[in-house]
Design a protein around this motif. Structure first.
Motif, mmCIF file in Angstrom:
data_model
loop_
_atom_site.group_PDB
_atom_site.id
_atom_site.type_symbol
_atom_site.label_atom_id
_atom_site.label_comp_id
_atom_site.label_asym_id
_atom_site.label_seq_id
_atom_site.Cartn_x
_atom_site.Cartn_y
_atom_site.Cartn_z
ATOM 1 N N ASP A 47 42.551 30.302 51.669
ATOM 2 C CA ASP A 47 43.039 30.047 50.323
ATOM 3 C C ASP A 47 42.993 31.337 49.512
ATOM 4 N N ARG A 48 44.029 31.540 48.708
ATOM 5 C CA ARG A 48 44.175 32.695 47.814
ATOM 6 C C ARG A 48 44.481 34.001 48.529
ATOM 7 N N GLN A 268 55.081 29.533 49.469
ATOM 8 C CA GLN A 268 53.765 28.944 49.191
ATOM 9 C C GLN A 268 53.685 27.511 49.728
ATOM 10 N N GLU A 280 48.887 32.701 47.581
ATOM 11 C CA GLU A 280 49.726 33.205 46.499
ATOM 12 C C GLU A 280 50.833 34.054 47.120
ATOM 13 N N GLY A 311 49.091 31.753 40.436
ATOM 14 C CA GLY A 311 47.738 32.276 40.637
ATOM 15 C C GLY A 311 47.624 33.784 40.515
ATOM 16 N N PHE A 406 40.512 38.398 46.125
ATOM 17 C CA PHE A 406 39.806 37.684 45.066
ATOM 18 C C PHE A 406 38.350 37.384 45.430
#
Length: 412
Positions: A47-48, A268, A280, A311, A406
């Motif tokens: 994720d991310r 996405q 993202e 995001g 992140f």
């Protein structure tokens, strides 16, 4: 049981994919290429993670090209085709020369006003030291071509070996237009020669247009006002026109991609459906960084990223680890220091989350603990990383996967 701390932070990977052609399903190609790379190299998607696609292949898939003739026709229509001031262009065969060819074909005379000692993005016509030696003030002095040659001779670009003054002048004349060249940095100077102006600066264009209009110019256009709609079936960009364009062939340009928000959202959704991860996605062009040797600022595109998922909005909210180590926890070391810093990061994350839930936004802006962190948009930071990763030559990786961006010191 002791938690496992991840020992690798941010990783940027160039992802190879097939050569993109007009009409290709880019969302499918990008998704499958990233998933295939992950399987082949044995790394998981998280994720991310950020999937970034260079603007060049997006425009190519869209077929967003325009012939020089379309530029000429649009210039002729919007200026009247007489004497046109062309001011503050960047010095680039790839970025501007092909646009200048179209402009010159669309008018009878070009008054080319070059900024000096360098263009907007740092390409030098002449060194600042030579300007000082000549006793010239670039803030106020207007130089004719003759005076420029008398003072500085025939200067060639440090990296390309091109004398852009001669190159641009010859190009204009080859297109059948008259050419007059002057050197000045005050926008209003061009109005001594013509009241019809195309200002070619990128990031200062709004100010330049305002100054010219207030000074009484009859027609004021920017490169972002040319090819904002299709001319005889050509490509176009309704927001940026010719800004962000590149030479495609000797007779055509590839324009900055348009209508690509749907593309990033499609990719996405495809990744989420394929592996359950919420990544993202962004389209990126030039990175926003400056070369310390040549003093060239890389950003010749109007923006780093013309499209990105939600995001990637905003700026980083990070605390400076060395600030904590040197101030709040100066008396600690080893595991005790690590635990204290980790606790501060978790408290920061919790505080930002609570603030965002309460007011819709959370920020460390103005707090000493964030002093020294990079106050730039996430898309500019990540886009710069991607531009450096993909390069501009033959690496063959127009897709970049950034993982761990992140994360922080506490990430497991």
């Amino acid at each position: 049981m002791k938690e496992h701390q991840r020992l690798v932070g941010t990783v940027s990977r160039g992802i190879r994919c097939p050569i993109i052609r007009e009409g290709d399903n880019l969302a499918e190609i990008v998704t499958s290429s990233v998933l295939a790379a992950a399987a082949d190299e044995g790394f998981p998607l998280r994720d991310r993670d950020v999937i970034a696609i260079t603007e060049s292949v997006v425009a190519r898939a869209q077929g967003n090209y325009a012939p020089v003739a379309a530029i000429a026709q649009d210039v002729r229509t919007k200026t009247g085709g007489g004497t046109v001031g062309v001011m503050f262009p960047i010095l680039s065969r790839n970025r501007f020369a092909i646009c200048l060819r179209g402009i010159a074909q669309g008018c009878k005379k070009v008054v080319l006003m070059l900024s000096y000692p360098s263009d907007e993005v740092g390409n030098a016509l002449v060194s600042i030291d030579k300007i000082d030696e000549a006793g010239v003030s670039p803030y106020s002095d207007v130089l004719t071509l003759e005076r420029y040659r008398e003072l500085f001779g025939y200067e060639k670009h440090e990296f390309t070996g091109v004398d852009y003054v001669q190159y641009y002048g010859d190009l204009i004349r080859e297109c059948g237009a008259e050419c007059e060249i002057v050197f000045a940095n005050r926008p209003k100077t061009i109005l001594q020669f013509t009241d019809t102006v195309i200002t070619c600066d990128i990031h200062t264009r709004k100010r330049t247009k305002r100054i010219l209009k207030e000074a009484g110019a009859r027609v004021v256009l920017g490169l972002d006002d040319i090819l904002t709609s299709s001319v005889d079936g050509s490509g176009y960009n309704e927001n940026y026109g010719l800004l962000g364009s590149n030479k495609a062939t000797e007779d055509s340009v590839k324009l900055f991609p348009h209508h690509c928000q749907g593309l990033v959202e499609d990719i996405q959704a495809r990744v989420l459906a394929a592996c359950g991860k919420h990544v993202e996605v962004m389209v990126y062009g030039d990175g926003a960084f400056k070369d310390p040797q040549g003093k060239i600022w890389e950003l010749a595109d109007p923006v780093v990223s013309p499209a990105f998922t939600d995001g990637l909005r905003g700026t980083p909210n990070e605390i400076k680890l060395k600030y904590l180590a040197d101030n709040d926890f100066a008396a600690l070391s080893g595991e005790e220091l690590k635990a204290a810093i980790s606790s501060s990061i978790r408290a920061k994350d919790a505080s930002l989350k609570a603030a965002k839930e309460a007011s819709g936004e959370g920020s460390l802006k103005g707090q000493m603990v964030s002093e020294g962190t990079t106050p730039r948009q996430l898309t500019d930071l990540i886009g710069s990383l991607c531009d450096l990763t993909s390069g501009s030559g033959d690496k063959g990786t127009p897709i970049v996967l950034v993982q761990g961006y992140f994360d922080n010191y506490t990430s497991e």
